[in-house]
Scaffold this motif. Structure first.
Motif, PDB file in Angstrom:
ATOM      1  N   LEU A   1       0.865  -1.174   0.000  1.00 24.14           N
ATOM      2  CA  LEU A   1       0.000   0.000   0.000  1.00 24.14           C
ATOM      3  C   LEU A   1       0.904   1.226   0.000  1.00 24.14           C
ATOM      4  O   LEU A   1       1.740   1.383   0.897  1.00 24.14           O
ATOM      5  CB  LEU A   1      -0.900   0.009   1.239  1.00 24.14           C
ATOM      6  CG  LEU A   1      -1.786   1.228   1.427  1.00 24.14           C
ATOM      7  CD1 LEU A   1      -2.831   1.315   0.327  1.00 24.14           C
ATOM      8  CD2 LEU A   1      -2.453   1.181   2.800  1.00 24.14           C
TER       9      LEU A   1
ATOM     10  N   ARG B   1       4.104   0.384   2.221  1.00 22.35           N
ATOM     11  CA  ARG B   1       4.121  -0.500   3.397  1.00 22.35           C
ATOM     12  C   ARG B   1       3.395  -1.787   3.038  1.00 22.35           C
ATOM     13  O   ARG B   1       2.388  -1.752   2.328  1.00 22.35           O
ATOM     14  CB  ARG B   1       3.395   0.154   4.573  1.00 22.35           C
ATOM     15  CG  ARG B   1       3.952   1.479   5.044  1.00 22.35           C
ATOM     16  CD  ARG B   1       5.189   1.305   5.821  1.00 22.35           C
ATOM     17  NE  ARG B   1       4.894   0.537   7.022  1.00 22.35           N
ATOM     18  CZ  ARG B   1       5.593   0.569   8.117  1.00 22.35           C
ATOM     19  NH1 ARG B   1       6.644   1.335   8.189  1.00 22.35           N
ATOM     20  NH2 ARG B   1       5.265  -0.165   9.153  1.00 22.35           N
TER      21      ARG B   1
ATOM     22  N   ILE C   1       0.781  -4.712   3.477  1.00 21.99           N
ATOM     23  CA  ILE C   1      -0.533  -4.744   4.110  1.00 21.99           C
ATOM     24  C   ILE C   1      -1.218  -6.058   3.739  1.00 21.99           C
ATOM     25  O   ILE C   1      -0.984  -6.603   2.664  1.00 21.99           O
ATOM     26  CB  ILE C   1      -1.401  -3.528   3.703  1.00 21.99           C
ATOM     27  CG1 ILE C   1      -2.689  -3.479   4.518  1.00 21.99           C
ATOM     28  CG2 ILE C   1      -1.679  -3.529   2.223  1.00 21.99           C
ATOM     29  CD1 ILE C   1      -3.496  -2.200   4.335  1.00 21.99           C
TER      30      ILE C   1
ATOM     31  N   LYS D   1      -7.269  -0.655   8.283  1.00 20.77           N
ATOM     32  CA  LYS D   1      -6.839   0.535   9.017  1.00 20.77           C
ATOM     33  C   LYS D   1      -5.492   1.004   8.486  1.00 20.77           C
ATOM     34  O   LYS D   1      -4.664   0.191   8.077  1.00 20.77           O
ATOM     35  CB  LYS D   1      -6.732   0.223  10.510  1.00 20.77           C
ATOM     36  CG  LYS D   1      -8.080  -0.123  11.138  1.00 20.77           C
ATOM     37  CD  LYS D   1      -7.961  -0.338  12.621  1.00 20.77           C
ATOM     38  CE  LYS D   1      -9.293  -0.688  13.239  1.00 20.77           C
ATOM     39  NZ  LYS D   1     -10.318   0.326  13.173  1.00 20.77           N
ATOM     40  N   VAL D   2      -5.306   2.317   8.510  1.00 25.74           N
ATOM     41  CA  VAL D   2      -4.041   2.912   8.087  1.00 25.74           C
ATOM     42  C   VAL D   2      -3.537   3.805   9.220  1.00 25.74           C
ATOM     43  O   VAL D   2      -4.241   4.715   9.658  1.00 25.74           O
ATOM     44  CB  VAL D   2      -4.206   3.756   6.801  1.00 25.74           C
ATOM     45  CG1 VAL D   2      -2.923   4.514   6.476  1.00 25.74           C
ATOM     46  CG2 VAL D   2      -4.631   2.890   5.638  1.00 25.74           C
TER      47      VAL D   2
ATOM     48  N   ASP E   1       2.807   5.474   9.805  1.00 25.68           N
ATOM     49  CA  ASP E   1       3.435   4.496   8.905  1.00 25.68           C
ATOM     50  C   ASP E   1       3.720   5.080   7.524  1.00 25.68           C
ATOM     51  O   ASP E   1       4.576   4.586   6.799  1.00 25.68           O
ATOM     52  CB  ASP E   1       2.545   3.259   8.729  1.00 25.68           C
ATOM     53  CG  ASP E   1       2.546   2.360   9.942  1.00 25.68           C
ATOM     54  OD1 ASP E   1       3.369   2.578  10.865  1.00 25.68           O
ATOM     55  OD2 ASP E   1       1.706   1.433   9.980  1.00 25.68           O
ATOM     56  N   HIS E   2       2.983   6.111   7.149  1.00 30.80           N
ATOM     57  CA  HIS E   2       3.146   6.721   5.826  1.00 30.80           C
ATOM     58  C   HIS E   2       3.707   8.139   5.929  1.00 30.80           C
ATOM     59  O   HIS E   2       3.569   8.931   4.991  1.00 30.80           O
ATOM     60  CB  HIS E   2       1.814   6.694   5.077  1.00 30.80           C
ATOM     61  CG  HIS E   2       1.382   5.295   4.771  1.00 30.80           C
ATOM     62  ND1 HIS E   2       1.845   4.592   3.680  1.00 30.80           N
ATOM     63  CD2 HIS E   2       0.569   4.449   5.445  1.00 30.80           C
ATOM     64  CE1 HIS E   2       1.323   3.381   3.685  1.00 30.80           C
ATOM     65  NE2 HIS E   2       0.554   3.263   4.741  1.00 30.80           N
TER      66      HIS E   2
END
Length: 185
Positions: free
Chosen positions: A123, A130, A132, A152-153, A157-158
């Motif tokens: 993703l 990352r 997923i 969920k994001v 992480d981004h």
């Protein structure tokens, strides 16, 4: 003459096989991606109804791509802040997913019904990829395949930074709901 005839038939057969395989790639250019951020001071939600999704029914691969600017909010100021301050949509215009359906070989997409499977892949949001894994529900109908997933994001992480001033307005983890209607050819 017989050799030419056989060669022409063989070439036609190969082309036909490739066309049949290509027909098993289904594309939806009007998929819907929805996200919801529940925070102490404010809930934020937005919808993008121009997500592009593809599924290859021969290989079990899936791909999704969407423009960040196509997310629309109830309040225009939220949309502006989302694009300019958080997702930086001029610099990182797209979000995408590329992956595969786990255990694809054991699934039968030719029969009507409901299938549940896992998709795993990469993703990419805000220029950061990352890994997923997400559960996907497929509803197989006579003329279409509906696909839906919820995951969920984590913004961190981004590398999506939230200023301390508004930290209670935006959740650190956002719920994402994506659906597609793939029309069978």
């Amino acid at each position: 003459m017989n050799t030419i005839k056989i060669l022409v038939i063989a070439m036609f057969s190969l082309l036909s096989c490739n066309l049949v395989k290509a027909q098993n790639v289904l594309i939806d250019k009007q998929g819907v991606a929805y996200f919801f951020s529940e925070a102490p001071l404010e809930d934020i939600e937005a919808t993008n109804d121009q997500a592009v999704g593809a599924i290859d029914l021969n290989k079990g691969t899936v791909a999704v791509s969407m423009l960040i600017k196509n997310f629309h909010f109830e309040k225009s100021l939220m949309e502006e802040h989302f694009n300019e301050n958080y997702l930086e949509s001029e610099k990182y215009p797209k979000a995408s997913f590329k992956g595969k359906i786990v255990n694809f070989e054991s699934l039968d997409f030719s029969k009507s019904g409901i299938l549940t499977a896992k998709a795993e892949g990469e993703l990419e949001i805000h220029g950061v990829s990352r890994p997923i894994e997400s559960e996907v529900t497929f509803e197989i109908l006579e003329n279409e395949i509906k696909a839906k997933t919820i995951f969920k994001v984590a913004l961190e992480d981004h590398k999506i930074k939230i200023p301390k001033l508004v930290i209670k307005n935006i959740a650190e983890i956002v719920d994402v709901d994506v659906s597609f209607n793939f029309v069978k050819k």
